[in-house]
Motif scaffolding. Structure first.
Motif, PDB file in Angstrom:
ATOM      1  N   LEU A   1       1.548   8.302  -6.577  1.00  0.00           N
ATOM      2  CA  LEU A   1       0.340   8.478  -5.769  1.00  0.00           C
ATOM      3  C   LEU A   1      -0.819   9.008  -6.610  1.00  0.00           C
ATOM      4  O   LEU A   1      -1.968   8.587  -6.439  1.00  0.00           O
ATOM      5  N   GLU A   2      -0.543   9.904  -7.553  1.00  0.00           N
ATOM      6  CA  GLU A   2      -1.580  10.463  -8.434  1.00  0.00           C
ATOM      7  C   GLU A   2      -2.271   9.379  -9.263  1.00  0.00           C
ATOM      8  O   GLU A   2      -3.398   9.561  -9.698  1.00  0.00           O
ATOM      9  N   ARG A   3      -1.584   8.281  -9.497  1.00  0.00           N
ATOM     10  CA  ARG A   3      -2.122   7.215 -10.341  1.00  0.00           C
ATOM     11  C   ARG A   3      -2.740   6.072  -9.544  1.00  0.00           C
ATOM     12  O   ARG A   3      -3.187   5.093 -10.094  1.00  0.00           O
TER      13      ARG A   3
ATOM     14  N   VAL B   1       9.094   2.676   2.347  1.00  0.00           N
ATOM     15  CA  VAL B   1       9.958   2.522   1.171  1.00  0.00           C
ATOM     16  C   VAL B   1       9.377   3.300   0.000  1.00  0.00           C
ATOM     17  O   VAL B   1      10.093   4.041  -0.685  1.00  0.00           O
ATOM     18  N   LEU B   2       8.091   3.162  -0.249  1.00  0.00           N
ATOM     19  CA  LEU B   2       7.474   3.898  -1.358  1.00  0.00           C
ATOM     20  C   LEU B   2       7.460   5.399  -1.091  1.00  0.00           C
ATOM     21  O   LEU B   2       7.669   6.193  -2.008  1.00  0.00           O
ATOM     22  N   LYS B   3       7.232   5.786   0.156  1.00  0.00           N
ATOM     23  CA  LYS B   3       7.207   7.213   0.477  1.00  0.00           C
ATOM     24  C   LYS B   3       8.558   7.875   0.230  1.00  0.00           C
ATOM     25  O   LYS B   3       8.631   9.070  -0.024  1.00  0.00           O
ATOM     26  N   ALA B   4       9.640   7.113   0.284  1.00  0.00           N
ATOM     27  CA  ALA B   4      10.979   7.643   0.032  1.00  0.00           C
ATOM     28  C   ALA B   4      11.339   7.647  -1.452  1.00  0.00           C
ATOM     29  O   ALA B   4      12.380   8.207  -1.832  1.00  0.00           O
ATOM     30  N   PHE B   5      10.505   7.063  -2.299  1.00  0.00           N
ATOM     31  CA  PHE B   5      10.741   7.045  -3.749  1.00  0.00           C
ATOM     32  C   PHE B   5      10.693   8.481  -4.261  1.00  0.00           C
ATOM     33  O   PHE B   5       9.727   9.207  -4.000  1.00  0.00           O
ATOM     34  N   PRO B   6      11.729   8.948  -4.962  1.00  0.00           N
ATOM     35  CA  PRO B   6      11.766  10.344  -5.420  1.00  0.00           C
ATOM     36  C   PRO B   6      10.548  10.782  -6.246  1.00  0.00           C
ATOM     37  O   PRO B   6      10.205  11.959  -6.236  1.00  0.00           O
ATOM     38  N   ARG B   7       9.895   9.851  -6.920  1.00  0.00           N
ATOM     39  CA  ARG B   7       8.723  10.203  -7.741  1.00  0.00           C
ATOM     40  C   ARG B   7       7.423   9.731  -7.079  1.00  0.00           C
ATOM     41  O   ARG B   7       6.440   9.451  -7.745  1.00  0.00           O
ATOM     42  N   TYR B   8       7.426   9.682  -5.742  1.00  0.00           N
ATOM     43  CA  TYR B   8       6.283   9.213  -4.957  1.00  0.00           C
ATOM     44  C   TYR B   8       4.986   9.936  -5.339  1.00  0.00           C
ATOM     45  O   TYR B   8       3.954   9.297  -5.542  1.00  0.00           O
ATOM     46  N   ASN B   9       5.018  11.253  -5.417  1.00  0.00           N
ATOM     47  CA  ASN B   9       3.799  12.010  -5.700  1.00  0.00           C
ATOM     48  C   ASN B   9       3.212  11.670  -7.067  1.00  0.00           C
ATOM     49  O   ASN B   9       1.992  11.594  -7.218  1.00  0.00           O
ATOM     50  N   GLU B  10       4.065  11.431  -8.045  1.00  0.00           N
ATOM     51  CA  GLU B  10       3.581  11.031  -9.374  1.00  0.00           C
ATOM     52  C   GLU B  10       2.899   9.670  -9.310  1.00  0.00           C
ATOM     53  O   GLU B  10       1.871   9.455  -9.952  1.00  0.00           O
TER      54      GLU B  10
ATOM     55  N   HIS C   1       0.837  -1.198   0.000  1.00  0.00           N
ATOM     56  CA  HIS C   1       0.000   0.000   0.000  1.00  0.00           C
ATOM     57  C   HIS C   1       0.872   1.249   0.000  1.00  0.00           C
ATOM     58  O   HIS C   1       1.720   1.415   0.881  1.00  0.00           O
ATOM     59  N   ILE C   2       0.662   2.118  -0.948  1.00  0.00           N
ATOM     60  CA  ILE C   2       1.520   3.290  -1.148  1.00  0.00           C
ATOM     61  C   ILE C   2       1.535   4.233   0.055  1.00  0.00           C
ATOM     62  O   ILE C   2       2.563   4.787   0.390  1.00  0.00           O
ATOM     63  N   THR C   3       0.407   4.401   0.727  1.00  0.00           N
ATOM     64  CA  THR C   3       0.367   5.344   1.846  1.00  0.00           C
ATOM     65  C   THR C   3       0.873   4.731   3.147  1.00  0.00           C
ATOM     66  O   THR C   3       1.069   5.443   4.126  1.00  0.00           O
ATOM     67  N   ARG C   4       1.103   3.422   3.163  1.00  0.00           N
ATOM     68  CA  ARG C   4       1.574   2.742   4.384  1.00  0.00           C
ATOM     69  C   ARG C   4       3.026   2.285   4.280  1.00  0.00           C
ATOM     70  O   ARG C   4       3.568   1.763   5.240  1.00  0.00           O
ATOM     71  N   SER C   5       3.639   2.453   3.137  1.00  0.00           N
ATOM     72  CA  SER C   5       4.988   1.942   2.913  1.00  0.00           C
ATOM     73  C   SER C   5       6.032   3.050   3.010  1.00  0.00           C
ATOM     74  O   SER C   5       6.042   3.980   2.200  1.00  0.00           O
TER      75      SER C   5
ATOM     76  N   PRO D   1      -4.921  -2.309  -3.900  1.00  0.00           N
ATOM     77  CA  PRO D   1      -4.684  -1.078  -4.654  1.00  0.00           C
ATOM     78  C   PRO D   1      -3.919  -1.320  -5.957  1.00  0.00           C
ATOM     79  O   PRO D   1      -2.988  -2.113  -5.997  1.00  0.00           O
ATOM     80  N   VAL D   2      -4.357  -0.642  -6.989  1.00  0.00           N
ATOM     81  CA  VAL D   2      -3.655  -0.687  -8.270  1.00  0.00           C
ATOM     82  C   VAL D   2      -3.364   0.741  -8.709  1.00  0.00           C
ATOM     83  O   VAL D   2      -3.939   1.691  -8.200  1.00  0.00           O
ATOM     84  N   PHE D   3      -2.463   0.861  -9.675  1.00  0.00           N
ATOM     85  CA  PHE D   3      -2.095   2.152 -10.232  1.00  0.00           C
ATOM     86  C   PHE D   3      -2.420   2.105 -11.709  1.00  0.00           C
ATOM     87  O   PHE D   3      -1.993   1.186 -12.408  1.00  0.00           O
ATOM     88  N   GLY D   4      -3.171   3.077 -12.177  1.00  0.00           N
ATOM     89  CA  GLY D   4      -3.582   3.086 -13.567  1.00  0.00           C
ATOM     90  C   GLY D   4      -2.809   4.080 -14.407  1.00  0.00           C
ATOM     91  O   GLY D   4      -2.416   5.143 -13.923  1.00  0.00           O
ATOM     92  N   TYR D   5      -2.610   3.710 -15.653  1.00  0.00           N
ATOM     93  CA  TYR D   5      -1.989   4.588 -16.646  1.00  0.00           C
ATOM     94  C   TYR D   5      -0.634   5.144 -16.170  1.00  0.00           C
ATOM     95  O   TYR D   5      -0.363   6.336 -16.261  1.00  0.00           O
ATOM     96  N   VAL D   6       0.197   4.261 -15.655  1.00  0.00           N
ATOM     97  CA  VAL D   6       1.520   4.662 -15.157  1.00  0.00           C
ATOM     98  C   VAL D   6       2.479   4.760 -16.345  1.00  0.00           C
ATOM     99  O   VAL D   6       2.658   3.791 -17.084  1.00  0.00           O
TER     100      VAL D   6
END
Length: 96
Positions: free
Chosen positions: A65-67, A54-63, A48-52, A76-81
């Motif tokens: 998260l938008e997907r 590791v993911l929160k430290a990813f430099p492109r986290y906000n991009e 889960h992106i908001t609970r990880s 949870p899935v990410f669309g049109y990445v």
């Protein structure tokens, strides 16, 4: 249906077809997509992106998260990445 890709301690499920959140939204060879659907897993299951941290430290986290579709969903899935974001995430997770 493509097999998941191992990226360090994680697995990335990257999909494209008429039934996935991808562009173009057709069933094509993988190299013909510019955006694809993504799901992330760790040894416990869905990542889960908001609970990880590791993911929160990813430099492109906000991009990423938008997907996110269903941020608080059990699956949870990410669309049109964009493919470049998928590549950056793979490199990041592989070294995490």
């Amino acid at each position: 249906m493509l097999k998941s890709v191992k990226a360090g301690k994680y697995k990335m499920s990257v999909q494209g077809s008429t039934g996935h959140y991808c562009s173009p939204r057709y069933t094509l060879p993988v190299e013909d997509y510019d955006r694809m659907e993504l799901a992330l897993f760790n040894k416990k299951g869905w990542l889960h992106i908001t609970r990880s941290s590791v993911l929160k430290a990813f430099p492109r986290y906000n991009e990423l998260l938008e997907r996110a579709d269903g941020v608080n969903s059990a699956a949870p899935v990410f669309g049109y990445v964009p493919v470049d974001l998928l590549n950056d995430l793979y490199v990041y997770l592989d070294g995490a």
